[in-house]
Each structure stands twice: as C-alpha cells, then as structure tokens.
Design an enzyme around this catalytic site. Sequence first.
Site, PDB file in Angstrom:
ATOM      1  N   LYS A   1     -14.760  -3.170   2.391  1.00  0.00           N
ATOM      2  CA  LYS A   1     -15.464  -1.889   2.348  1.00  0.00           C
ATOM      3  C   LYS A   1     -16.937  -2.005   2.715  1.00  0.00           C
ATOM      4  O   LYS A   1     -17.566  -1.020   3.102  1.00  0.00           O
ATOM      5  CB  LYS A   1     -15.305  -1.248   0.966  1.00  0.00           C
ATOM      6  CG  LYS A   1     -13.877  -0.812   0.672  1.00  0.00           C
ATOM      7  CD  LYS A   1     -13.783  -0.030  -0.622  1.00  0.00           C
ATOM      8  CE  LYS A   1     -12.359   0.442  -0.862  1.00  0.00           C
ATOM      9  NZ  LYS A   1     -12.247   1.321  -2.052  1.00  0.00           N
TER      10      LYS A   1
ATOM     11  N   SER B   1       0.827  -1.204   0.000  1.00  0.00           N
ATOM     12  CA  SER B   1       0.000   0.000   0.000  1.00  0.00           C
ATOM     13  C   SER B   1       0.867   1.261   0.000  1.00  0.00           C
ATOM     14  O   SER B   1       1.866   1.353   0.723  1.00  0.00           O
ATOM     15  CB  SER B   1      -0.905   0.014   1.234  1.00  0.00           C
ATOM     16  OG  SER B   1      -1.562   1.260   1.354  1.00  0.00           O
TER      17      SER B   1
END
Length: 483
Positions: free
Chosen positions: A282, A233
């Site tokens: 999510k 990331s």
Amino acid sequence: MICLTLSENTIAACLERVKAERDYIDMCELRLDFLTKEECAKAKVFPSLVDLPCIVTNRRVQDGGRCALSERQRRAQLMDALDGDFKYIDIEEDLKRGELDEKAEARGVKIIRSMHDFEKVPDDIFSRIQQLRKRADVAKVAVTPRSIADVMTLFNAQKELEGIDKIIIGMGPYGIPTRILYKRMGSMLTFCSNNQTAPGQLSSRVLKTLYHADQVDEKTAIYGIIGNNVTNSLSPLIHNPGFRGIKYNAIYVPFLVDSVRSFFALAENLRMRGFSVTVPFKLDVLSYCGNITREVKQIGACNTVVRMPGLWKGINTDYYGFLAPIENDIESGRIRTALVIGAGGASNAIVWALRNRGVKVTILNRTLSRAEKIAQVNICSFDRLDNCKAYEGQVDLIVQTTTVGYDSWANPIEGFAFTGREICYDILTKPKMTKFLSDAQAAGCSLHFGQEMLIAQGKLQFEAFTGYHYPAGVAIDLDAPIQ
C-alpha cells in the site's frame, strides 16, 4: 475452452464427475494414471459415453502424475485407449516418434506434446514451445513461475508465438492469473479440477461462473488485486458480479506479487485499467502513481490504483469503507472514544478516519514505537497492548486490526472484560466470526465484521474503476467458492 481433468479411479466415477460439472466445461481429460489397472482397460469406451471432446493422458510420476508402470506398460495402456474416439492424446516431449504417434494420426487423433517443469520457467521456453509444435498438433508447457516477472514472460507468449497452437500453464500460486486469463496468452484451453491435480488449479465452477474465463477476449478490460497473499481474496466475489451487473466486458483477477516494479510492467503489458492493493504494497505503489488523492496523502497508504490518461492515480477507499458501518453511531454521538488494536498499515487509515470524525483514539500495540509513530501523526494516545485491561469500560468502540485470529482461534486482547456496551469491530474478513468478536458477543456487545468494510470499500473501488455505482440488483455472496 475449459477442460476438466478427471482424477477419479473408475470410469463410472469419471462419468459422474463430468455429469456434475457439465454446465461449466467444454472438454475433459481422462487421466489413465488415476484409474485402476482394471478400469484402464475400459478407457476406450469413455469418449462414447460423454458429449464432449476428450483428451487421453497417462502421466508419469516425474511429470506430476501417478503412473509408476514400466514405460512399455504405460504406452500399452495409451495404445489400447486410442481404440476409443478420443480427440487428443497428450505425449511427453522426450518420447521419440513411434507407434503412439502413428496410431493417433491414423485414427485422426490430434497429438499434444507436453513439457513440465515444477521448479521454474525455463529461459528458452519460447524455443521449447516451437520445437514441441514441430512434432505435434499442439504444444503444451506447464511451468512454475517464481516471480511476477516470470508471469509476464508467460503472457508474452501470445506476441512471441502468434499462430502456434499451444497450451501454456503457469503452475502454483504465481500462475493463477495465467489459468484465468489463458486466452490472453493465446492458449487453446485451461485445465481445472475439483481437487487440484496440478498446483494452482481452480474448479470449473469458479472459472466459468466467477471469472467467465472462457469469454475473455482482446476487448476485455483487466482489473485485479495485488499482494503477497491474495489466493483467498474475496474481492473477485465483489467486482466480477458487479461488472456483469452493468454489462461491462471486464474481469478482476488475483495477482501474487513479489515486486511492485515488475507488476507495473505487467500491468502495462496487459493494458490493465486498475487494481486493488493489499499488504504489503500500500506504500510501495505510491512511487508509481502520478496523482494521489487527499486521503492517500494524509494516510500515507493507497489501496486502489486506477489508470488515467498518461498516468496511474492512487486512491484510498479503506477510509470510507471502514466508516460506512459505524457512520450513524458516530453522527449520533454513540461513538466518542475508541481503542484501535494494532499499528499496521490498516491501522493508520482507521485511526485517521476516526480522528477526522472527532473520535478520541488510543492505539494499543505490542511494539510501542509503531503505535507512537501513528499516534504522533494523528494526534492521539498510544499504549502497550499488555495494558489493555486498563481501558475496560472506558471506550465506546474497539477496533481489531491485527492478523491475530486469521489462522488460529485467538484474541489479541485475551481476558479483556467487555461491559456489553462496546461496539466491537474486527477488520479480518476470514473467518467472519473471530475469537475477538465471539468474546465480545458473549458479553452482549454490538458487532461489526470485516466483510462489511470489504464490501463498502469494494463498492467505492468499483466506482473508481468503472465510473458507475455498484448495481443495486447484484447480491454479493462472500461465501461463494473462490478456488
């Protein structure tokens, strides 16, 4: 302390490595098992040639090392090295007390007793640490967490083993937060290397300059990113420099997660202030949010969770982050129609953002039912990805949302004839230039990159986390090292 593990095969090369990384380290560990037999004989002089406290180790193969000598020969190398001014010697837990301990004590060298488990986190890890400490100055365990629940066990060490001098390491991808937040476990040091001498090790430069791991204390606010592939990331490159830019004692850390429920328990344990959310969580995090924004309700996905008094709040910054690079083109009427390639989690937010701005959208996807589901919610068109050529010359904007191109030089709409008038936008952050964008550029199209979206939504997350705008004087370098 940040301790550099030396894996070079000569003393001269080890000295060069220490010199190269001196600004980032506080200690070094000389690994005799990496040195040649001839160089091992010189090990005793090494501590006098560096201005750092040194650990000497001769790691066996079964403990993750390279020493395949007989046990008598291995110990003899360590005994010889103890003639040098080492501050610590690392001895495995199964070695009975003997001449190594006696010589170390006589020379004032502190003893580290270590245990390695490359398969799991033992159920009795705390009692193992206590037993190790009874036989040494410092107890060391290097274990392999296989879940976020295992990671929480390691972070509980500070509370369970308060007052015990210890080094606790979580190896592998789940263990990366333990290497960065080592002080939160009460660990006296964290190991680093330039070539991962143990699974999950980070470089000294990353630990020191990106995370400032050695400056973490009880008052440090912890933030992070969760997902099932967060090792690479780029988000820490946005948030950590931003925190320092506003002089905020905070740190942003990647967490590999297998269970959202277990992570929220860890978040409470660490008193985390907030975190970013990426695939596949999510939607899952919504069950744990006591409050969500309008965008989250409409999109059905959350990419940011912030601690509020008595609850967690779910936010979606993907919506605004995606629009930021193309806002002017939408307002000017340059973008009126769009193709969205893919029907995953990111696609939902993007389609909703475009429809909310009056753009006519068609979703193309291999699995038609997934595209249809998003299309019905957002009142737009959908079609099979195989029919992409039917839209040649018919749209102003093409957005690529799939993972095609992440680990291969591939284009999900291979053979599509760009006219050169399209604006092409790939939301992948790595690589920056995908095959999709390369093909579009060759045809003369305008390009937008996933890193633009990442930075824009990251700055909005930063505001949600801190209450401050991202500092204008801080440059974001997404090409900086992250491991």
